[in-house]
Design a protein around this motif. Structure first.
Motif, PDB file in Angstrom:
ATOM      1  N   GLU A 168       0.711  -1.327   0.083  1.00 21.70           N
ATOM      2  CA  GLU A 168       0.051  -0.022   0.020  1.00 21.70           C
ATOM      3  C   GLU A 168       0.868   1.335   0.007  1.00 21.70           C
ATOM      4  OE1 GLU A 168      -2.262  -0.978   3.496  1.00 21.70           O
ATOM      5  OE2 GLU A 168      -4.060  -0.886   2.196  1.00 21.70           O
ATOM      6  N   PHE A 169       1.966   1.288   0.887  1.00 25.26           N
ATOM      7  CA  PHE A 169       2.969   2.371   0.634  1.00 25.26           C
ATOM      8  C   PHE A 169       3.561   2.635  -0.646  1.00 25.26           C
ATOM      9  CE2 PHE A 169       7.133   4.049   1.327  1.00 25.26           C
ATOM     10  CZ  PHE A 169       6.845   5.159   2.235  1.00 25.26           C
ATOM     11  N   CYS A 178       9.610  -0.214   3.666  1.00 25.00           N
ATOM     12  CA  CYS A 178       9.118   1.087   2.982  1.00 25.00           C
ATOM     13  C   CYS A 178      10.214   2.168   2.873  1.00 25.00           C
ATOM     14  CB  CYS A 178       8.079   1.633   3.825  1.00 25.00           C
ATOM     15  SG  CYS A 178       6.634   0.469   3.888  1.00 25.00           S
ATOM     16  N   ALA A 179      11.128   2.451   3.853  1.00 27.52           N
ATOM     17  CA  ALA A 179      12.009   3.322   4.006  1.00 27.52           C
ATOM     18  C   ALA A 179      13.067   3.180   2.798  1.00 27.52           C
ATOM     19  CB  ALA A 179      12.728   3.515   5.156  1.00 27.52           C
ATOM     20  N   LYS A 180      13.497   2.110   2.428  1.00 26.98           N
ATOM     21  CA  LYS A 180      14.376   1.555   1.242  1.00 26.98           C
ATOM     22  C   LYS A 180      13.750   2.004   0.060  1.00 26.98           C
ATOM     23  CE  LYS A 180      15.155  -2.738   2.130  1.00 26.98           C
ATOM     24  NZ  LYS A 180      15.733  -4.020   2.074  1.00 26.98           N
ATOM     25  N   PHE A 181      12.453   1.698  -0.108  1.00 27.14           N
ATOM     26  CA  PHE A 181      11.700   1.892  -1.430  1.00 27.14           C
ATOM     27  C   PHE A 181      11.600   3.443  -1.556  1.00 27.14           C
ATOM     28  CE2 PHE A 181       7.969   3.475  -3.705  1.00 27.14           C
ATOM     29  CZ  PHE A 181       8.090   3.112  -4.730  1.00 27.14           C
ATOM     30  N   GLU A 205      15.273   4.667  -2.791  1.00 27.96           N
ATOM     31  CA  GLU A 205      15.176   4.411  -4.182  1.00 27.96           C
ATOM     32  C   GLU A 205      14.349   5.418  -5.005  1.00 27.96           C
ATOM     33  OE1 GLU A 205      14.367   0.180  -4.527  1.00 27.96           O
ATOM     34  OE2 GLU A 205      16.022  -0.140  -3.534  1.00 27.96           O
ATOM     35  N   TYR A 206      13.260   5.566  -4.646  1.00 27.20           N
ATOM     36  CA  TYR A 206      12.401   6.320  -5.556  1.00 27.20           C
ATOM     37  C   TYR A 206      12.952   7.989  -5.449  1.00 27.20           C
ATOM     38  CZ  TYR A 206       7.928   8.697  -6.732  1.00 27.20           C
ATOM     39  OH  TYR A 206       7.146   9.660  -7.544  1.00 27.20           O
ATOM     40  N   CYS A 207      13.340   8.332  -4.256  1.00 26.78           N
ATOM     41  CA  CYS A 207      13.908   9.819  -4.219  1.00 26.78           C
ATOM     42  C   CYS A 207      15.177   9.799  -5.056  1.00 26.78           C
ATOM     43  CB  CYS A 207      14.281  10.132  -2.896  1.00 26.78           C
ATOM     44  SG  CYS A 207      12.838  10.598  -1.889  1.00 26.78           S
ATOM     45  N   LEU A 208      15.899   8.564  -5.222  1.00 25.10           N
ATOM     46  CA  LEU A 208      17.266   8.673  -6.112  1.00 25.10           C
ATOM     47  C   LEU A 208      16.836   8.789  -7.500  1.00 25.10           C
ATOM     48  CD1 LEU A 208      19.534   6.047  -4.311  1.00 25.10           C
ATOM     49  CD2 LEU A 208      20.228   8.498  -4.713  1.00 25.10           C
ATOM     50  N   ASP A 209      15.754   7.892  -7.746  1.00 26.54           N
ATOM     51  CA  ASP A 209      15.417   8.008  -9.315  1.00 26.54           C
ATOM     52  C   ASP A 209      14.836   9.053  -9.714  1.00 26.54           C
ATOM     53  OD1 ASP A 209      15.920   5.182  -9.330  1.00 26.54           O
ATOM     54  OD2 ASP A 209      13.832   4.440  -9.110  1.00 26.54           O
TER      55      ASP A 209
END
Length: 101
Positions: free
Chosen positions: A29-30, A58-61, A64-68
């Motif tokens: 859901e996150f 969730c924090a790892k995702f 990764e999202y912020c990096l992308d």
């Protein structure tokens, strides 16, 4: 901030949702929320989210999202009662902030 409203996301599978927060219960859901809505202004993480992925996942995702997408980590807190899990989430997110200033 969307339409001058602070968007706060609460990630927890058990506790009641505090006033003013949107709620997701589990990792999937996150991920769905972030992919559909982008990064909220504030996130409150729990670590233990049932039997599969955790708040740390969730924090790892999020990292990764912020990096992308070349984004910064939003303001956050970790409300987990799991001291090791809480520390792991905090270290991951604070270290990412330090490295991406």
């Amino acid at each position: 901030m969307k339409n001058n409203v602070l968007v706060k996301l609460y990630v927890d599978d058990l506790r009641p949702t505090p006033n003013g927060y949107l709620r997701v219960y589990y990792y999937k859901e996150f991920v769905k929320y972030i992919l559909n809505n982008g990064i909220p202004d504030f996130i409150s993480f729990d670590h233990d989210l049932g039997i599969e992925e955790t708040g740390y996942d969730c924090a790892k995702f999020l990292v990764e999202y912020c990096l992308d997408y070349h984004l910064t980590i939003p303001n956050f807190t970790v409300h987990s009662q799991n001291p090791v899990g809480k520390e792991n989430i905090e270290k991951l997110l604070y270290n990412f902030r330090k490295l991406n200033k």
